[in-house]
Design an enzyme around this catalytic site. Sequence first.
Site, PDB file in Angstrom:
ATOM      1  N   GLU A  84       0.834  -1.210   0.000  1.00 26.83           N
ATOM      2  CA  GLU A  84       0.000   0.000   0.000  1.00 26.83           C
ATOM      3  C   GLU A  84       0.870   1.262   0.000  1.00 26.83           C
ATOM      4  OE1 GLU A  84      -3.076   0.049   3.022  1.00 26.83           O
ATOM      5  OE2 GLU A  84      -3.394   2.196   2.781  1.00 26.83           O
ATOM      6  N   LYS A 261      -7.294  -0.373  11.803  1.00 30.63           N
ATOM      7  CA  LYS A 261      -6.649  -0.789  10.546  1.00 30.63           C
ATOM      8  C   LYS A 261      -5.470   0.154  10.254  1.00 30.63           C
ATOM      9  CE  LYS A 261      -6.085  -1.367   5.905  1.00 30.63           C
ATOM     10  NZ  LYS A 261      -5.298  -0.576   4.950  1.00 30.63           N
ATOM     11  N   ASP A 277       4.637 -13.712  12.656  1.00 29.59           N
ATOM     12  CA  ASP A 277       3.341 -14.311  12.323  1.00 29.59           C
ATOM     13  C   ASP A 277       2.280 -13.209  12.398  1.00 29.59           C
ATOM     14  OD1 ASP A 277       0.918 -15.617  12.224  1.00 29.59           O
ATOM     15  OD2 ASP A 277       1.485 -17.213  13.616  1.00 29.59           O
ATOM     16  N   HIS A 374      -3.358  10.993  -1.104  1.00 28.95           N
ATOM     17  CA  HIS A 374      -3.262   9.587  -1.482  1.00 28.95           C
ATOM     18  C   HIS A 374      -3.174   9.468  -3.008  1.00 28.95           C
ATOM     19  CE1 HIS A 374      -3.430   5.694   0.278  1.00 28.95           C
ATOM     20  NE2 HIS A 374      -4.478   5.292  -0.405  1.00 28.95           N
TER      21      HIS A 374
HETATM   22  C1  MEV Z   1      -5.903   3.327   5.095  1.00 28.63           C
HETATM   23  O1  MEV Z   1      -5.097   2.212   4.815  1.00 28.63           O
HETATM   24  C2  MEV Z   1      -5.946   3.561   6.587  1.00 28.63           C
HETATM   25  C3  MEV Z   1      -6.901   4.662   7.051  1.00 28.63           C
HETATM   26  O2  MEV Z   1      -8.224   4.393   6.598  1.00 28.63           O
HETATM   27  C4  MEV Z   1      -6.848   4.665   8.550  1.00 28.63           C
HETATM   28  C5  MEV Z   1      -7.855   5.596   9.211  1.00 28.63           C
HETATM   29  O3  MEV Z   1      -8.917   5.883   8.640  1.00 28.63           O
HETATM   30  O4  MEV Z   1      -7.564   5.996  10.360  1.00 28.63           O
HETATM   31  C6  MEV Z   1      -6.496   5.996   6.470  1.00 28.63           C
END
Ligand code: MEV
Length: 395
Positions: A84, A261, A277, A374
């Site tokens: 990513e 995430k 792992d 992004h």
């Molecule tokens: C993208 O990989 C991760 C985000 O969505 C995390 C977030 O929203 O805090 C940008």
Amino acid sequence: MTGYTSRISGFYRGTVDERLDALTEHAGVAGELRSFFAGGGGLSLEAADRMSENVIGVHGLPLGVALNFLVNGVEHVVPMAIEEASVVAAASNAARMVRESGGFHGHATAAIMTGQVQFDGAPDTDGAAARVMAHRDAILGLGDASIPRMVERGFGCRDLDVRVLDAAEGVVVVHVYVDVGDAMGANMVDTVAEAIAPALHELIGGLIGLRILSNLPSRRRVSVRCDVSDSALGGTAVADGVARASRFASLDPYRACTHNKGFMNGLDAAAVALGQDWRSIEAGAHAWAATGGGYRPLSTWKRIPGGLRGEAELPLAVGTVGGSTRAHAGVRAAFELLRVRDARQLAVVLASVGLASNLAALRALAGEGIQRGHMRLHHRKAEECAESEAGTWAK
Ligand code: MEV
């Protein structure tokens, strides 16, 4: 080589070769180590064939390094394997801001893993705990006897716990807590769980069920914190926005999931580069987030005078010995680059990378939004044009 440092200005501007030169100068990447990085990841087909089954090749991922990490006063150049865009730059950028306030600080507990032995149809669940605990030392001794080399090195079985999950059906589970030292420890814990099951059976009765580690190692935890100033973040409005974003995550599991995430983005990428792992790390982190009822954010950002304080706590089963840390030459090279002394220090560094990734994401979201930067980065990658200082959500 000059002194090892993770503060290497202009790193992103160079070619791959120039970056390796910079790491040679600042982080001791030379000779064989350099050829592992430049030469496709350091996993030969022969080694891959020994590691897994039905092997037909080796899977590649971009390997980058996150810079600027100062963790408990120690410099770390952090290897990260991830597809990513933005994650590596974002972590580096947040670490640079945090560094101005002294970097990350953290602590990892001893590496106490949890093994589970399940019983079904146990006749007297009320008395099970007392019977097991009356033989606690003997049972721990049986566990220790199954991992003698670990015991010789000062590690081994530490404690037991008896939980009645369903008294009517006689479902009882015994937890065995094992200090696995610098290993991730799954095999060791499985060995112990199998070794103590027959003795437990004599005390509990019923049917022996599973004997396996839990991927929620709640006694093997890491906690990290950092401060970041309003000015480093780009002003009080941004800092307020990050604090509000954190509050949002603590109120809403839909947001907490995405927040987590973003936290795991950096942690996982470093874990993959370091041969950990990552499935177990992910399972443990999210299960931890869900203990106590709802699903919570792994990290919080709160206002302090002149800035923000970020804090995170999670279980983290990571090792510096065993597994692919031995079998994979590229992983060994990644460890040489990172320079951690033991598994506890590794856990603190990985959690710091998580906190940095999380901060970078919240800062971008609270500011111009994620898409602008992004997409700019994606276009940059596609066109291979020069990266501008202000260009990405990572910045
Ligand atoms: C993208 O990989 C991760 C985000 O969505 C995390 C977030 O929203 O805090 C940008």
